[in-house]
Design a protein around this motif. Structure first.
Motif, PDB file in Angstrom:
ATOM      1  N   ARG A  31     -11.407 -18.557 -57.814  1.00 31.66           N
ATOM      2  CA  ARG A  31     -12.554 -18.425 -58.723  1.00 31.66           C
ATOM      3  C   ARG A  31     -13.328 -17.152 -58.395  1.00 31.66           C
ATOM      4  O   ARG A  31     -13.287 -16.656 -57.281  1.00 31.66           O
ATOM      5  CB  ARG A  31     -13.449 -19.661 -58.612  1.00 31.66           C
ATOM      6  N   TYR A  32     -14.050 -16.684 -59.400  1.00 29.58           N
ATOM      7  CA  TYR A  32     -14.765 -15.409 -59.271  1.00 29.58           C
ATOM      8  C   TYR A  32     -15.958 -15.495 -58.329  1.00 29.58           C
ATOM      9  O   TYR A  32     -16.711 -16.462 -58.341  1.00 29.58           O
ATOM     10  CB  TYR A  32     -15.243 -14.977 -60.663  1.00 29.58           C
ATOM     11  N   THR A  33     -16.105 -14.475 -57.507  1.00 31.31           N
ATOM     12  CA  THR A  33     -17.358 -14.261 -56.776  1.00 31.31           C
ATOM     13  C   THR A  33     -17.707 -12.796 -56.968  1.00 31.31           C
ATOM     14  O   THR A  33     -16.801 -11.952 -57.057  1.00 31.31           O
ATOM     15  CB  THR A  33     -17.217 -14.546 -55.267  1.00 31.31           C
ATOM     16  N   PRO A  34     -19.003 -12.481 -57.062  1.00 29.30           N
ATOM     17  CA  PRO A  34     -19.376 -11.083 -57.309  1.00 29.30           C
ATOM     18  C   PRO A  34     -18.773 -10.156 -56.259  1.00 29.30           C
ATOM     19  O   PRO A  34     -18.755 -10.477 -55.066  1.00 29.30           O
ATOM     20  CB  PRO A  34     -20.904 -11.102 -57.227  1.00 29.30           C
ATOM     21  N   GLY A  35     -18.262  -9.036 -56.709  1.00 30.24           N
ATOM     22  CA  GLY A  35     -17.679  -8.057 -55.797  1.00 30.24           C
ATOM     23  C   GLY A  35     -16.190  -8.277 -55.545  1.00 30.24           C
ATOM     24  O   GLY A  35     -15.534  -7.441 -54.934  1.00 30.24           O
ATOM     25  N   GLN A  36     -15.671  -9.402 -56.006  1.00 31.07           N
ATOM     26  CA  GLN A  36     -14.242  -9.701 -55.817  1.00 31.07           C
ATOM     27  C   GLN A  36     -13.390  -8.688 -56.598  1.00 31.07           C
ATOM     28  O   GLN A  36     -13.724  -8.354 -57.731  1.00 31.07           O
ATOM     29  CB  GLN A  36     -13.998 -11.099 -56.385  1.00 31.07           C
ATOM     30  N   PRO A  37     -12.288  -8.194 -55.998  1.00 35.42           N
ATOM     31  CA  PRO A  37     -11.438  -7.296 -56.791  1.00 35.42           C
ATOM     32  C   PRO A  37     -10.848  -8.032 -57.991  1.00 35.42           C
ATOM     33  O   PRO A  37     -10.702  -9.262 -57.951  1.00 35.42           O
ATOM     34  CB  PRO A  37     -10.332  -6.884 -55.816  1.00 35.42           C
ATOM     35  N   LEU A  38     -10.526  -7.267 -59.038  1.00 36.51           N
ATOM     36  CA  LEU A  38      -9.983  -7.896 -60.251  1.00 36.51           C
ATOM     37  C   LEU A  38      -8.765  -8.743 -59.911  1.00 36.51           C
ATOM     38  O   LEU A  38      -8.637  -9.881 -60.367  1.00 36.51           O
ATOM     39  CB  LEU A  38      -9.611  -6.808 -61.268  1.00 36.51           C
ATOM     40  N   ARG A 181     -12.636 -15.337 -63.152  1.00 34.22           N
ATOM     41  CA  ARG A 181     -13.550 -15.960 -64.124  1.00 34.22           C
ATOM     42  C   ARG A 181     -12.802 -16.924 -65.053  1.00 34.22           C
ATOM     43  O   ARG A 181     -13.393 -17.817 -65.627  1.00 34.22           O
ATOM     44  CB  ARG A 181     -14.212 -14.883 -64.995  1.00 34.22           C
ATOM     45  N   SER A 182     -11.517 -16.682 -65.248  1.00 34.02           N
ATOM     46  CA  SER A 182     -10.750 -17.509 -66.193  1.00 34.02           C
ATOM     47  C   SER A 182      -9.896 -18.547 -65.461  1.00 34.02           C
ATOM     48  O   SER A 182      -8.880 -18.997 -65.996  1.00 34.02           O
ATOM     49  CB  SER A 182      -9.851 -16.621 -67.060  1.00 34.02           C
ATOM     50  N   ILE A 221     -23.144 -29.170 -66.563  1.00 34.43           N
ATOM     51  CA  ILE A 221     -22.579 -27.887 -66.997  1.00 34.43           C
ATOM     52  C   ILE A 221     -23.699 -26.902 -67.363  1.00 34.43           C
ATOM     53  O   ILE A 221     -23.617 -25.711 -67.049  1.00 34.43           O
ATOM     54  CB  ILE A 221     -21.622 -28.121 -68.186  1.00 34.43           C
ATOM     55  N   GLY A 222     -24.763 -27.409 -67.982  1.00 39.70           N
ATOM     56  CA  GLY A 222     -25.870 -26.532 -68.406  1.00 39.70           C
ATOM     57  C   GLY A 222     -26.535 -25.846 -67.226  1.00 39.70           C
ATOM     58  O   GLY A 222     -26.873 -24.651 -67.293  1.00 39.70           O
ATOM     59  N   ALA A 223     -26.737 -26.592 -66.127  1.00 41.91           N
ATOM     60  CA  ALA A 223     -27.352 -25.988 -64.933  1.00 41.91           C
ATOM     61  C   ALA A 223     -26.444 -24.893 -64.392  1.00 41.91           C
ATOM     62  O   ALA A 223     -26.907 -23.834 -63.967  1.00 41.91           O
ATOM     63  CB  ALA A 223     -27.604 -27.069 -63.879  1.00 41.91           C
ATOM     64  N   SER A 224     -25.145 -25.139 -64.429  1.00 38.51           N
ATOM     65  CA  SER A 224     -24.197 -24.143 -63.943  1.00 38.51           C
ATOM     66  C   SER A 224     -24.194 -22.898 -64.843  1.00 38.51           C
ATOM     67  O   SER A 224     -24.129 -21.762 -64.355  1.00 38.51           O
ATOM     68  CB  SER A 224     -22.793 -24.769 -63.877  1.00 38.51           C
ATOM     69  N   ILE A 225     -24.281 -23.113 -66.143  1.00 41.18           N
ATOM     70  CA  ILE A 225     -24.350 -21.968 -67.077  1.00 41.18           C
ATOM     71  C   ILE A 225     -25.588 -21.128 -66.760  1.00 41.18           C
ATOM     72  O   ILE A 225     -25.520 -19.894 -66.672  1.00 41.18           O
ATOM     73  CB  ILE A 225     -24.398 -22.456 -68.546  1.00 41.18           C
ATOM     74  N   ALA A 226     -26.727 -21.814 -66.573  1.00 45.88           N
ATOM     75  CA  ALA A 226     -27.967 -21.085 -66.270  1.00 45.88           C
ATOM     76  C   ALA A 226     -27.798 -20.268 -64.987  1.00 45.88           C
ATOM     77  O   ALA A 226     -28.195 -19.097 -64.918  1.00 45.88           O
ATOM     78  CB  ALA A 226     -29.126 -22.071 -66.137  1.00 45.88           C
ATOM     79  N   GLU A 227     -27.190 -20.873 -63.975  1.00 41.82           N
ATOM     80  CA  GLU A 227     -27.001 -20.173 -62.689  1.00 41.82           C
ATOM     81  C   GLU A 227     -26.087 -18.961 -62.830  1.00 41.82           C
ATOM     82  O   GLU A 227     -26.369 -17.888 -62.284  1.00 41.82           O
ATOM     83  CB  GLU A 227     -26.438 -21.141 -61.646  1.00 41.82           C
ATOM     84  N   VAL A 228     -24.995 -19.121 -63.557  1.00 41.28           N
ATOM     85  CA  VAL A 228     -24.042 -18.013 -63.682  1.00 41.28           C
ATOM     86  C   VAL A 228     -24.637 -16.872 -64.537  1.00 41.28           C
ATOM     87  O   VAL A 228     -24.484 -15.697 -64.202  1.00 41.28           O
ATOM     88  CB  VAL A 228     -22.692 -18.517 -64.249  1.00 41.28           C
ATOM     89  N   LEU A 229     -25.349 -17.224 -65.608  1.00 39.63           N
ATOM     90  CA  LEU A 229     -25.989 -16.169 -66.413  1.00 39.63           C
ATOM     91  C   LEU A 229     -27.047 -15.446 -65.569  1.00 39.63           C
ATOM     92  O   LEU A 229     -27.185 -14.219 -65.646  1.00 39.63           O
ATOM     93  CB  LEU A 229     -26.632 -16.759 -67.674  1.00 39.63           C
ATOM     94  N   GLY A 230     -27.777 -16.217 -64.755  1.00 38.38           N
ATOM     95  CA  GLY A 230     -28.774 -15.617 -63.853  1.00 38.38           C
ATOM     96  C   GLY A 230     -28.098 -14.707 -62.829  1.00 38.38           C
ATOM     97  O   GLY A 230     -28.544 -13.585 -62.588  1.00 38.38           O
ATOM     98  N   ARG A 231     -27.031 -15.174 -62.256  1.00 41.20           N
ATOM     99  CA  ARG A 231     -26.271 -14.359 -61.288  1.00 41.20           C
ATOM    100  C   ARG A 231     -25.810 -13.048 -61.912  1.00 41.20           C
ATOM    101  O   ARG A 231     -25.811 -11.998 -61.275  1.00 41.20           O
ATOM    102  CB  ARG A 231     -25.042 -15.162 -60.816  1.00 41.20           C
ATOM    103  N   ASP A 232     -25.424 -13.116 -63.186  1.00 40.91           N
ATOM    104  CA  ASP A 232     -24.926 -11.919 -63.881  1.00 40.91           C
ATOM    105  C   ASP A 232     -26.053 -11.022 -64.394  1.00 40.91           C
ATOM    106  O   ASP A 232     -25.797 -10.051 -65.104  1.00 40.91           O
ATOM    107  CB  ASP A 232     -23.989 -12.324 -65.027  1.00 40.91           C
ATOM    108  N   GLY A 233     -27.297 -11.377 -64.059  1.00 35.61           N
ATOM    109  CA  GLY A 233     -28.412 -10.462 -64.327  1.00 35.61           C
ATOM    110  C   GLY A 233     -29.368 -10.873 -65.426  1.00 35.61           C
ATOM    111  O   GLY A 233     -30.383 -10.195 -65.648  1.00 35.61           O
TER     112      GLY A 233
END
Ligand code: NAD
Length: 450
Positions: A31-38, A181-182, A221-233
């Motif tokens: 799973r994706y973590t920020p900074g992870q190579p593609l 991410r996918s 799922i909604g809390a997770s969406i909020a967290e991921v959108l927040g993480r992405d800026g």
């Protein structure tokens, strides 16, 4: 939530037992973590016929530091493992051309490592001027869906249809399908459209400076969406019913967002949402219609209250809020992204869920209908349809039902809320401008239903 069976299947004794009895052998997904190579390794890139996207694919990979290997050589079958296989099949013009796809994929896929990725790019069947051309293009869909079912060890295969003129739309979806991410998106097809796509992908914070509304954000799922959108800026306006106020405030505080207590079925809900985003934020960039409820009963036993409440929350509120945002000047910013949460039940149907499935299928009709209008504003509207997602709700299911639900997919495990959130966050990105009116299943290629 840990997956006891996956941990067992990957233990010494568990590995032996599952192999011997032919039991599912799920792996821990990358799973994706920020900074992870593609990608974790090199990619094999090839084409079937005279493809027009190969240079584009190679430049995206090289930009992201991925080593690109050319088509499989004679020793290919014994060659090093690869993290991804990308086939440009836009040159497929007859059913006979498909043999080239097979010739490239067969040895290439043998080299695919754990959590590997196969991405196939093709031309849109619906735009083909002849039945043979349409057949050859559509054939890719069957090929990729079947290959996805054959892959093991967390590997996925997905198909992207690219109409001519939509070349600039390719990098965002290509990066998504290759990346972590996918992780739980498998055996899916997305059709791109031509759009103004920014050249920069935004790096680790693709949503920097954006304002996002997420309904049903207090939990699951909604809390997770909020967290991921927040993480992405993004600055997130987290919406949920007043009864969930405390949990909602905790989510909003955790991500530096704002809590907005609102029952989305209240008669003034759409107007209050518009007022909030216009007055506080000067409009909204991303809207995620996630709030949803179930009130299951067989149709013959379902009372009007169950039917009406599910349709009101899951469908009518999405229609009303989206319409109000479209109507109010300045509420929905240019280039806005709307993502509606549907469900696998809305595609395949589910016993005891006529109300829920009707609402979730309705959501799909809604995004398809609005796509052209959104495109004219440089905006997009898409649906995400989750399959079996491990939440507190599914944790309460009887053991047998839960295990069957979780394992009957190509990845042999349930998805996590973050998998749905990552797909939504990707659709919310500026780089996803060419993905519009699509329904993306986040279901690990669930084997149940249609
Ligand atoms: P959940 O019940 O854990 O959370 C839903 C949230 O929506 C809750 O916080 C609830 O308070 C809120 N909500 C309900 N009615 C509301 C209203 N009138 N106004 C404002 N907020 C309201 O559900 P979940 O499992 O996190 O599901 C989230 C979405 O994903 C739903 O749309 C659901 O249908 C969909 N989905 C879930 C799964 C799954 O496996 N969990 C699968 C497919 C689709």
């Amino acid at each position: 939530m840990s997956d006891w069976y996956r941990d067992f299947a990957n233990s010494g004794i568990g590995s032996t037992i599952t192999k011997q009895f032919g039991l599912p052998r799920p792996v821990r997904l990358r799973r994706y973590t920020p900074g992870q190579p593609l990608l974790d390794g090199p990619a094999l890139v090839g084409s079937a016929g005279d493809g027009r996207l190969r240079a584009e694919v190679e430049s995206v990979l090289k930009e992201d530091g991925v080593t690109v290997l050319s088509p499989v050589t004679a020793d290919g079958e014994r060659g090093t493992k690869v993290a991804a296989v990308v086939l440009d099949a836009t040159g497929v013009t007859t059913p006979a051309d498909l043999a080239a796809a097979h010739d490239f994929l067969a040895p290439a896929v043998k080299r695919l490592g754990t959590n590997g990725r196969v991405v196939v790019l093709g031309e849109v069947p619906g735009e083909a001027p002849s039945p043979a051309l349409a057949a050859a293009r559509q054939a890719l869909d069957g090929l990729v869906r079947s290959l996805a079912k054959e892959l093991r060890a967390g590997a996925t295969a997905n198909l992207v249809y690219v109409p001519s003129g939509a070349e600039a739309s390719v990098p965002g979806p290509l990066r998504f399908f290759l990346s972590g991410r996918s992780a739980y998106v498998d055996g899916q097809t997305v059709t791109l459209s031509a759009a103004d796509v920014p050249s920069a992908d935004g790096g680790a914070t693709p949503l920097a400076g954006k304002v996002a509304v997420v309904t049903g954000a207090a939990r699951g799922i909604g809390a997770s969406i909020a967290e991921v959108l927040g993480r992405d800026g993004a600055h997130v306006v987290a919406v949920d019913v007043p009864a969930a106020g405390q949990a909602l405030a905790e989510v909003a505080n955790r991500i530096g967002g704002t809590a907005l207590q609102l029952d989305i079925t209240a008669p003034d809900a759409a107007a209050r949402l518009v007022e909030h985003v216009v007055e506080r934020h000067g409009g909204v960039d991303v809207v995620v219609h996630n709030a949803g409820i179930t009130r299951d009963k067989l149709l013959v036993n379902m009372d009007a209250a169950r039917w009406n409440s599910v349709l009101a929350v899951n469908l009518q509120a999405q229609l009303d809020m989206t319409q109000a945002l479209l109507d109010a000047p300045g509420a929905l910013k240019d280039g806005a992204r709307v993502v509606a949460v549907s469900s696998q039940s809305g595609i395949a149907g589910n016993r005891g869920q006529t109300n829920y499935s009707a609402s979730k299928a309705g959501v799909i009709g809604m995004v398809r209908s609005w796509a052209a209008k959104f495109a004219s504003r440089g905006a997009t509207i898409n649906a995400v349809a989750p399959g079996f997602i491990v939440t507190e709700m599914t944790a309460k299911m009887p053991f047998g039902t839960r295990e069957v639900g979780a394992r009957l997919n190509s990845l042999q495990q349930g998805g996590l809320p973050v998998d749905v959130a990552e797909a939504i966050a990707w659709l919310a990105q500026p780089a996803s401008a060419g993905v519009n009116g699509q329904v993306l299943r986040v279901c690990g290629q669930n084997l149940l239903g249609a």
